[in-house]
Scaffold this active site. Structure first.
Site, mmCIF file in Angstrom:
data_model
loop_
_atom_site.group_PDB
_atom_site.id
_atom_site.type_symbol
_atom_site.label_atom_id
_atom_site.label_comp_id
_atom_site.label_asym_id
_atom_site.label_seq_id
_atom_site.Cartn_x
_atom_site.Cartn_y
_atom_site.Cartn_z
ATOM 1 C CD GLN A 100 2.963 -2.194 36.516
ATOM 2 O OE1 GLN A 100 2.764 -1.429 35.554
ATOM 3 N NE2 GLN A 100 4.065 -2.902 36.632
ATOM 4 C CB THR B 208 10.111 -5.996 35.316
ATOM 5 O OG1 THR B 208 9.538 -4.713 35.590
ATOM 6 C CG2 THR B 208 9.574 -6.974 36.339
ATOM 7 C CG ASN B 209 14.413 -1.835 37.035
ATOM 8 O OD1 ASN B 209 15.373 -1.818 37.791
ATOM 9 N ND2 ASN B 209 14.553 -1.909 35.707
ATOM 10 C CB THR B 210 7.820 -1.555 37.920
ATOM 11 O OG1 THR B 210 8.323 -0.412 37.208
ATOM 12 C CG2 THR B 210 6.561 -1.156 38.679
ATOM 13 C CB CYS C 270 12.135 1.254 32.999
ATOM 14 S SG CYS C 270 10.946 0.385 31.955
#
Length: 232
Positions: A52, A83-85, A196
């Site tokens: 990331q 997870t969102n990301t 998040c």
């Protein structure tokens, strides 16, 4: 009951929430000694976070794609990325498997629309707040997404990675998050997405006086429902 394939470890702090909520929901729906049929593949978050930070999304997509592939081979009927990301790389993951991925933003959008909300605030990592991979899912459903200003985004992001992802719950950080939420209220939002999966460890509906959408809880509950009745 369909078998849920969980890709967790990002961070493991919120993966614990997924496992608990999924099993609680299955027990509530079926009663007795029922629990969820699920398989967990937990990655090393250090490796993912490095990808990331350096913008190497292709590599992180390969790592999660391989995890999804392993889950499918182990008998999973669908994939839940905890997870969102990392939904940023969902298309890379899809290429490696033949089973569906239950998208966290789509699940959240449905809950927002049920409440008739059109203007929503988004808190999350800087990647989730700034980039379009997540917001576009919401805007395509007619939801207007409002994010904090740059300085506040940095505060939110730092608290996620430096505190929440390593299990630190700080009351001063809770205050900062509620202050940022109140700033967004002044911009006309009708609700807030905890975008998040760790943020729900810090703040909840008791801290905010407008509807709060905790993505980890929404995603996990709907995954459990889908595993039982096939209806998301």
């Amino acid at each position: 009951m369909k078998v849920i394939g969980l890709i967790g470890g990002m961070s493991w702090e919120s993966t614990v929430t997924y496992y608990r909520i999924i099993n609680e929901k299955v027990k509530n729906m079926l009663g007795g000694l029922h629990s969820a049929k699920c398989i967990l593949y937990s990655v090393d978050f250090h490796e993912i976070e490095e990808c990331q930070a350096t913008g190497n999304w292709e590599k992180s997509g390969e790592i999660l794609g391989n995890a999804a592939q392993s889950l499918e081979k182990s008998g999973a009927d669908f994939i839940v990325i905890c997870t969102n990301t990392m939904h940023k790389v969902v298309n890379i993951i899809k290429k490696k498997i033949s089973i569906p991925i239950f998208h966290i933003a789509e699940a959240t959008a449905d809950e927002i629309l049920k409440k008739g909300i059109k203007n929503i605030g988004l808190l999350g990592t800087k990647y989730t707040m700034e980039q379009e991979f997540y917001k576009s899912v919401l805007t395509e459903k007619g939801i207007n997404v409002i994010i904090p200003d740059k300085d506040d985004m940095e505060i939110i992001n730092k608290i996620i990675y430096d505190e929440l992802c390593v299990g630190i719950i700080n009351s001063n950080s809770r205050l900062k998050y509620t202050e940022i939420a109140n700033k967004l209220k002044n911009k006309g939002i009708e609700g807030i997405i905890l975008g998040c999966t760790e943020i729900g460890l810090l703040i909840g509906q008791e801290n905010i006086d407008i509807p709060l959408f905790d993505t980890a809880l929404i995603h996990a509950k709907k995954a459990a429902e889908f595993s039982i009745n096939g209806n998301i």
